[in-house]
Design a protein around this motif. Structure first.
Motif, mmCIF file in Angstrom:
data_model
loop_
_atom_site.group_PDB
_atom_site.id
_atom_site.type_symbol
_atom_site.label_atom_id
_atom_site.label_comp_id
_atom_site.label_asym_id
_atom_site.label_seq_id
_atom_site.Cartn_x
_atom_site.Cartn_y
_atom_site.Cartn_z
ATOM 1 N N ASP A 209 0.859 -1.180 0.000
ATOM 2 C CA ASP A 209 0.000 0.000 0.000
ATOM 3 C C ASP A 209 0.901 1.238 0.000
ATOM 4 O OD1 ASP A 209 -1.881 1.956 0.261
ATOM 5 O OD2 ASP A 209 -2.591 1.344 2.245
ATOM 6 N N SER B 242 0.003 4.631 1.724
ATOM 7 C CA SER B 242 0.076 4.846 3.174
ATOM 8 C C SER B 242 1.501 4.768 3.720
ATOM 9 C CB SER B 242 -0.798 3.821 3.905
ATOM 10 O OG SER B 242 -0.276 2.515 3.750
ATOM 11 N N ARG C 113 8.145 -8.532 10.532
ATOM 12 C CA ARG C 113 7.206 -7.585 11.143
ATOM 13 C C ARG C 113 7.466 -6.163 10.676
ATOM 14 N NH1 ARG C 113 3.407 -5.644 11.488
ATOM 15 N NH2 ARG C 113 2.137 -4.939 13.249
ATOM 16 N N ARG D 120 6.408 -5.766 6.904
ATOM 17 C CA ARG D 120 4.951 -5.744 6.776
ATOM 18 C C ARG D 120 4.385 -4.429 7.302
ATOM 19 N NH1 ARG D 120 0.727 -8.680 5.635
ATOM 20 N NH2 ARG D 120 -1.245 -8.228 6.669
ATOM 21 N N ALA D 121 4.910 -3.983 8.429
ATOM 22 C CA ALA D 121 4.451 -2.725 9.011
ATOM 23 C C ALA D 121 4.651 -1.568 8.040
ATOM 24 C CB ALA D 121 5.192 -2.454 10.321
ATOM 25 N N VAL E 79 2.777 -2.727 4.080
ATOM 26 C CA VAL E 79 1.391 -3.177 4.035
ATOM 27 C C VAL E 79 0.491 -2.357 4.959
ATOM 28 C CG1 VAL E 79 -0.159 -5.144 4.385
ATOM 29 C CG2 VAL E 79 2.138 -5.508 3.432
ATOM 30 N N GLU E 80 1.020 -2.035 6.162
ATOM 31 C CA GLU E 80 0.189 -1.400 7.182
ATOM 32 C C GLU E 80 0.368 0.109 7.290
ATOM 33 O OE1 GLU E 80 1.264 -3.486 10.718
ATOM 34 O OE2 GLU E 80 0.503 -5.418 9.991
ATOM 35 N N ARG F 98 2.745 1.722 8.781
ATOM 36 C CA ARG F 98 3.231 2.074 10.109
ATOM 37 C C ARG F 98 4.554 2.830 10.013
ATOM 38 N NH1 ARG F 98 1.170 -1.932 13.806
ATOM 39 N NH2 ARG F 98 2.484 -1.053 15.463
ATOM 40 N N ASP G 98 5.271 -6.906 19.458
ATOM 41 C CA ASP G 98 4.409 -7.753 18.627
ATOM 42 C C ASP G 98 5.011 -9.133 18.382
ATOM 43 O OD1 ASP G 98 2.509 -5.779 18.403
ATOM 44 O OD2 ASP G 98 3.028 -5.207 16.344
#
Length: 222
Positions: free
Chosen positions: A96, A99, A127, A130-131, A134-135, A137, A151
């Protein structure tokens, strides 16, 4: 017991090709490990900053970053991101870029070394990536990083102390020095058994071929 094959991977948390390359390598590794006759493989991640001059809090989008920092035309950037997003989807990753929060990744690399010292390196690298991709963060600020450490089961206070004190900054520097000695100027870069270098997010078949070659060479040396 068969001699383990070592694989050292230089990558950056903020490198989209590194995450894709990681997935492709993992697919090859799963196939390789399925054959009980093959030796075990040990994997170690190493630090590489693609854009060390990135500010902690970049004010803008991925397109803004690549156009302002890399001098690329916006149309070219959009096409490139669409292409990378499609390739990521092929290996099960839902990027993404809208973001993504661009940031300096030095502290994230320190956290990976902290995780290695506590037996959670692979989980921490996954982690963080992905953060970031994808997320959406933030992976630059210490407070955000200790959340991600927690996490994967790492002690929050220990992680906080290590990042605040720069406990693993010398390890990050050592990785960068080793990369320069190997002549690595782009990532991902994979080194098999300290002898075979593979550059880029190659297809699983390429990684499988190299693993088989290493096994063959080990057999010749017995």
């Amino acid at each position: 017991m068969d001699t383990p094959i070592s694989v050292d991977i230089w990558s950056d948390i903020a490198c989209p090709w590194c995450y894709i390359g990681k997935r492709r390598f993992e697919r090859a590794l799963e196939e390789f490990a399925a054959d009980a006759a093959n030796p075990p493989v040990t994997v170690r991640f190493h630090s590489f900053e693609l854009a060390p001059d990135t500010p902690l809090d970049f004010d803008g989008s991925e397109i803004d970053f690549l156009t302002s920092y890399k001098g690329m035309p916006p149309e070219q950037v959009t096409q490139m991101l669409d292409h990378v997003t499609n390739l990521a989807q092929q290996v099960g990753l839902d990027y993404d870029f809208g973001s993504v929060k661009h940031t300096k990744t030095i502290k994230a690399h320190e956290l990976v070394h902290f995780a290695h010292a506590h037996g959670k390196e692979a989980e921490m690298m996954e982690r963080l990536m992905r953060a970031y991709f994808v997320e959406g963060r933030h992976v630059g600020r210490i407070d955000a990083l200790v959340d991600l450490a927690e996490d994967v089961g790492l002690d929050r206070e220990l992680a906080l102390n290590a990042l605040e004190q720069g406990t693993y900054s010398s390890d990050v520097s050592a990785d960068k020095t080793q990369a320069a000695e190997y002549g690595i100027n782009g990532v991902p870069f994979f080194v098999f058994d300290g002898a075979y270098g593979v550059s880029g997010a190659q297809e699983p078949e390429t990684f499988s071929e190299v693993l088989r070659e290493v096994v063959s060479r080990q057999g010749d040396n017995k």
